[in-house]
Design an enzyme around this catalytic site. Structure first.
Site, PDB file in Angstrom:
ATOM      1  N   CYS A  79      -0.789   0.338   2.157  1.00 46.12           N
ATOM      2  CA  CYS A  79      -0.279  -0.374   0.977  1.00 46.12           C
ATOM      3  C   CYS A  79       1.208  -0.690   1.149  1.00 46.12           C
ATOM      4  CB  CYS A  79      -0.534   0.476  -0.268  1.00 46.12           C
ATOM      5  SG  CYS A  79       0.316  -0.111  -1.757  1.00 46.12           S
ATOM      6  N   CYS A  82       3.554   0.239  -1.743  1.00 41.95           N
ATOM      7  CA  CYS A  82       3.734   1.700  -1.805  1.00 41.95           C
ATOM      8  C   CYS A  82       4.925   2.137  -0.961  1.00 41.95           C
ATOM      9  CB  CYS A  82       2.480   2.415  -1.307  1.00 41.95           C
ATOM     10  SG  CYS A  82       0.991   2.126  -2.293  1.00 41.95           S
TER      11      CYS A  82
END
Length: 324
Positions: A79, A82
């Site tokens: 991700c 993230c």
């Protein structure tokens, strides 16, 4: 309108949670027990950020939430957002000096926790306060907004549950382990703060310019890109007559500009799928410059919501189908 997904409605509604009284009592019992045992031991700054899995969730999150708000960062290695949000939350956990504990959950390794929290996309950030879970935000968010969210969370923890945090001892690092060096504040914090202040004051032009100033030096800055997309959207709809805009769109389905204006209103009103669907339809039935206008506005609205949102994924797939 506040930037997306930064609603504190979960915290505000905490007072109305049926089990709030019971949760407060449990928190008080836990603190009393700790006091009888000589009080909670001070922790090292590095202990303010912990990795949590399903096996240790009750111990590391639920039980600890009786003494300090626990913020949960759901993330994954693949991700990209993230990788921006995680280090920021870790820095803030150390800076807030025990007023909250950061628990990091790898969703790939803890699918059950992801399902239990009803997470549709990552990064997603929740909190647990005295055993009560509540959503904070999803996706990338400006640091100023994250700080505001944390401040409200801590205030609720103190006022409603008496959570005063945990004691931090900078000298309590484990022997042989290097102490974490403080992470310096980002070079654009002042500009991002200025943008948020302008938004709060209704100065949309000022907010747009502040975000553009960041992007002039760092075109890929995620917080500035998101903030600019939101501020420009709000500026576009600020002087619209919603009733007239929707009438124009209904009366002139082939008018691309009418559909674009209605899509902006749809998004501001929270009707994300309607906004995306309206512009996908406009792209499908137009060509040339009109098609490009509808397509580019759709891409701008994707930026407002964030690429990690499943609705954006579905919208991109729908756009691809009509383009190719």
């Amino acid at each position: 309108m506040q930037p997306r997904n930064m609603s504190m409605s979960g915290v505000v509604d905490l007072a109305a949670v049926k089990a709030a009284g019971e949760a407060k009592a449990k928190a008080e019992q836990a603190r009393a027990e700790a006091a009888r045992q000589g009080g909670a031991a001070a922790v090292a700054p590095s202990a303010l950020v912990i990795d949590v899995d399903e096996a240790g969730f009750e111990r590391d999150v639920l039980q600890r939430s009786a003494e300090v708000p626990v913020v949960i960062d759901f993330w994954a290695e693949w991700c990209e957002p993230c990788k921006q949000l995680g280090p920021l939350l870790e820095r803030l956990a150390v800076e807030y000096n025990g007023r909250f504990l950061l628990a990091k959950v790898d969703v790939d390794a803890n699918q059950m926790l992801m399902q239990q929290f009803g997470i549709q996309g990552i990064p997603a950030v929740f909190a647990v306060v005295a055993g009560q879970a509540l959503p904070l935000f999803q996706g990338a968010a400006p640091e100023a907004q994250i700080r505001q969210t944390l401040d409200q969370l801590i205030q609720v923890g103190e006022e409603r549950f008496g959570l005063t945090g945990i004691t931090v001892d900078a000298d309590a690092e484990q022997a042989g382990a290097p102490a974490q060096a403080p992470v310096p504040a980002g070079p654009y914090d002042a500009l991002l703060e200025a943008a948020m202040s302008a938004l709060d004051a209704g100065d949309l032009a000022g907010a747009v310019q502040a975000y553009k100033n960041v992007l002039a030096d760092d075109p890929g800055h995620p917080e500035a890109k998101l903030g600019l997309a939101q501020a420009e959207l709000l500026a576009r709809v600020q002087d619209m007559d919603p009733q007239q805009v929707r009438k124009n769109a209904a009366d002139n389905p082939a008018d691309v500009d009418a559909q674009i204006a209605a899509a902006d209103l749809d998004l501001v009103g929270g009707h994300v799928e309607d906004a995306f669907g309206r512009l996908v339809d406009a792209v499908a039935r137009t060509a040339g410059e009109e098609r490009d206008r509808a397509r580019l506005r759709l891409l701008e609205l994707f930026e407002v919501i964030g690429s990690d949102d499943p609705r954006v994924t579905a919208g991109r797939q729908a756009l691809a189908r009509v383009l190719f």
